[in-house]
Design an enzyme around this catalytic site. Structure first.
Site, PDB file in Angstrom:
ATOM      1  N   ASP A 224      13.296  35.210  43.635  1.00 14.41           N
ATOM      2  CA  ASP A 224      14.065  34.345  42.746  1.00 14.41           C
ATOM      3  C   ASP A 224      15.414  35.008  42.486  1.00 14.41           C
ATOM      4  O   ASP A 224      15.807  35.933  43.199  1.00 14.41           O
ATOM      5  CB  ASP A 224      13.276  34.178  41.438  1.00 14.41           C
TER       6      ASP A 224
ATOM      7  N   ASP B 207      11.411  41.959  26.034  1.00 12.47           N
ATOM      8  CA  ASP B 207      10.066  41.447  26.307  1.00 12.47           C
ATOM      9  C   ASP B 207       9.557  41.826  27.692  1.00 12.47           C
ATOM     10  O   ASP B 207       8.414  41.506  28.043  1.00 12.47           O
ATOM     11  CB  ASP B 207      10.046  39.921  26.181  1.00 12.47           C
TER      12      ASP B 207
ATOM     13  N   ASP C 259      23.191  41.994  47.270  1.00 15.06           N
ATOM     14  CA  ASP C 259      24.106  43.123  47.505  1.00 15.06           C
ATOM     15  C   ASP C 259      23.386  44.363  48.031  1.00 15.06           C
ATOM     16  O   ASP C 259      24.014  45.403  48.225  1.00 15.06           O
ATOM     17  CB  ASP C 259      24.865  43.466  46.229  1.00 15.06           C
TER      18      ASP C 259
ATOM     19  N   GLN D 119      18.568  44.217  37.695  1.00 11.18           N
ATOM     20  CA  GLN D 119      19.793  44.434  36.922  1.00 11.18           C
ATOM     21  C   GLN D 119      20.558  43.140  36.625  1.00 11.18           C
ATOM     22  O   GLN D 119      21.744  43.184  36.318  1.00 11.18           O
ATOM     23  CB  GLN D 119      20.722  45.391  37.689  1.00 11.18           C
TER      24      GLN D 119
ATOM     25  N   HIS E 262      16.912  32.301  35.837  1.00 11.66           N
ATOM     26  CA  HIS E 262      15.665  31.749  36.361  1.00 11.66           C
ATOM     27  C   HIS E 262      14.621  32.816  36.673  1.00 11.66           C
ATOM     28  O   HIS E 262      13.457  32.712  36.254  1.00 11.66           O
ATOM     29  CB  HIS E 262      15.954  30.909  37.607  1.00 11.66           C
TER      30      HIS E 262
ATOM     31  N   ALA F 133       5.746  24.011  50.016  1.00 15.08           N
ATOM     32  CA  ALA F 133       4.597  23.580  49.218  1.00 15.08           C
ATOM     33  C   ALA F 133       3.462  23.036  50.075  1.00 15.08           C
ATOM     34  O   ALA F 133       2.297  23.068  49.661  1.00 15.08           O
ATOM     35  CB  ALA F 133       5.036  22.523  48.203  1.00 15.08           C
TER      36      ALA F 133
ATOM     37  N   SER G   8       8.596  25.193  38.312  1.00 13.27           N
ATOM     38  CA  SER G   8       8.832  26.643  38.342  1.00 13.27           C
ATOM     39  C   SER G   8       7.925  27.333  37.334  1.00 13.27           C
ATOM     40  O   SER G   8       7.261  28.330  37.641  1.00 13.27           O
ATOM     41  CB  SER G   8      10.285  26.959  37.991  1.00 13.27           C
TER      42      SER G   8
END
Length: 448
Positions: free
Chosen positions: A62, A71, A84, A90, A96, A201, A256
């Protein structure tokens, strides 16, 4: 690289400070936990007495993840950003991936971890696999690379809350690689309200997930199709945000989120039952799934699959391990092969498809076979005539039409399939017993 999109429709802006609820930050933290209705629906406190997902790594392919979110801190591995080449923990902008990670392995914060977002598997580890955003990049990395990286880094579950518009051969090969390595691949159905599922899917061996609301009813935008396996909460879902203001959270709808909850449930099961295969884990999810009270469907249903997951029941019910693959289909050996599959060696059509005139049998052998056939036919005729003379030509056992009743031999009354629910078998127990969905209202706030 194939174009992908996330499967989340954001229903509100980032929740920061007191802007959403008009309260102080401490009160906001309480509101965030209270807003997590899936935890109440799953009776998470009972679930966590059975398993917390400890020792299991879930790869989240993702956006990169903000691993220092209060959390999530400590539950996110460095991973890798395929944007990158750096670390995947980070992220400071895109939400998302952070949201999905928090639904899987968020641990909350504050006294007794009673504030903020709690994931369904709070002791699982997240392997962030950061992907380029919405098809950006130079094409040197793709879904196949991301999946192989996740498998090779030891993830036993891969969460794919994304929807590729196509799958190339190398991506199919990577999915097959993951499945052969006993990694459970979980993917969202999509948010278009379509009656068909995308290539990811619908790929054999993938656990496909649709979204339901707090009443267990299908979300109107959840895609459907014959490959649907299970559903999970995906409406009005609160999760963590990557933005670094105080108490950053988001509220959204989408498959999602339901995919993340199924990945978390799988992590709970893989932790408690480490000897089960990925297919046997899926089997537990399927065998304990349920439908809203009073709803009767032929399963698997294109919208519900086998129903919405019930993690407590999946963890506690006595369910035989079953076959290695469980309800999961096996991918073709050659991902580029057509739907008809490869032709078996030697099955090229035989003599009928060739110009050969000699079957390979000598004349004497043919005459002997013919004589034997005539002898057997003669015996059958004699037996039938004798039965008629003795008046023994009544209907066969089992009534008219042969064994099993009307329709003749072999047409037995249809039996439920190996994963078929009996009507009402998984409906809500009285009083909101553990594992019911939704449960009775709690007598005290979660976490107390």
């Amino acid at each position: 690289m194939s174009f992908t999109r996330t499967l989340r429709a954001v229903g509100g802006a980032v929740v920061a400070g007191a802007l959403l609820f008009g309260a102080a930050p401490t009160a906001l933290a309480d509101e965030i936990r209270d807003a997590q209705w899936p935890l109440k629906a799953f009776d998470a406190e009972s679930v966590w007495k059975e398993s917390t997902g400890k020792g299991v790594t879930v790869a989240v392919i993702d956006d990169p993840i903000y691993g220092n979110h209060p959390d999530l801190k400590g539950n996110v591995l460095p991973g890798k950003s395929f944007i990158d080449g750096g670390r995947g923990d980070q992220e400071s902008k895109n939400d998302h991936g952070t949201g999905m990670a928090s639904l899987i392995a968020g641990h909350g914060h504050g006294a007794g971890s009673s504030d903020g977002v709690m994931g369904l598997a709070p002791d699982a580890k997240i392997l962030p696999v950061g992907r380029p955003d919405f098809g950006q990049g130079d094409g040197s990395t793709d879904l196949g690379d991301w999946i192989r990286y996740a498998v090779d880094q030891g993830a036993s579950i891969i969460n794919l809350s994304i929807e590729p518009t196509s799958l190339f051969d190398n991506e199919k090969e990577a999915l097959t690689y993951a499945i052969k390595k006993d990694v459970l691949v979980v993917a969202g159905a999509g948010n278009d309200g379509k009656t068909e599922l995308g290539p990811l899917a619908s790929f054999p061996g993938v656990v496909t997930v649709g979204a339901v609301d707090k009443n267990g009813e299908i979300w109107s935008k959840s895609n459907s199709g014959s490959q649907m396996m299970v559903t999970a909460p995906g409406v009005k879902i609160t999760s963590a945000s990557a933005e670094r203001s105080d108490y950053p959270y988001r509220l959204a709808d989408g498959t999602s989120d339901s995919t993340a909850y199924v990945s978390a449930a799988a992590a709970l099961l893989r932790s408690k039952f480490p000897d089960l295969t990925a297919g046997q884990i899926a089997n537990r999810l399927v065998k304990t799934a349920a439908l809203p009270k009073g709803k009767k469907l032929q399963l698997p249903d294109p919208q519900y699959g086998y129903g919405f997951i019930r993690p407590y029941s999946a963890l506690t019910q006595d369910i035989p391990a079953g076959s290695k693959n469980g309800p999961l289909k096996t991918p073709k050996k050659d991902p580029s092969a057509g739907t008809g599959g490869a032709t078996a060696p030697g099955a090229s059509g035989g003599d009928q498809a060739s110009e050969k005139k000699d079957s390979g049998l000598g004349t004497g052998a043919i005459v002997g076979i013919a004589a034997g056939v005539l002898f057997v036919v003669a015996i059958i005729v004699i037996v039938v005539v004798m039965q008629k003379k003795k008046g023994r030509n009544g209907p066969p056992p089992g009534g008219p039409g042969g064994y099993g009743g009307p329709g003749g031999p072999g047409f037995m009354p249809q039996q439920p399939g190996p994963y078929q629910q009996q009507p009402g078998a998984f409906q809500q127990p009285p009083g909101g017993a553990p594992g019911s969905y939704p449960p009775a209202p709690p007598t005290q706030p979660p976490g107390q």
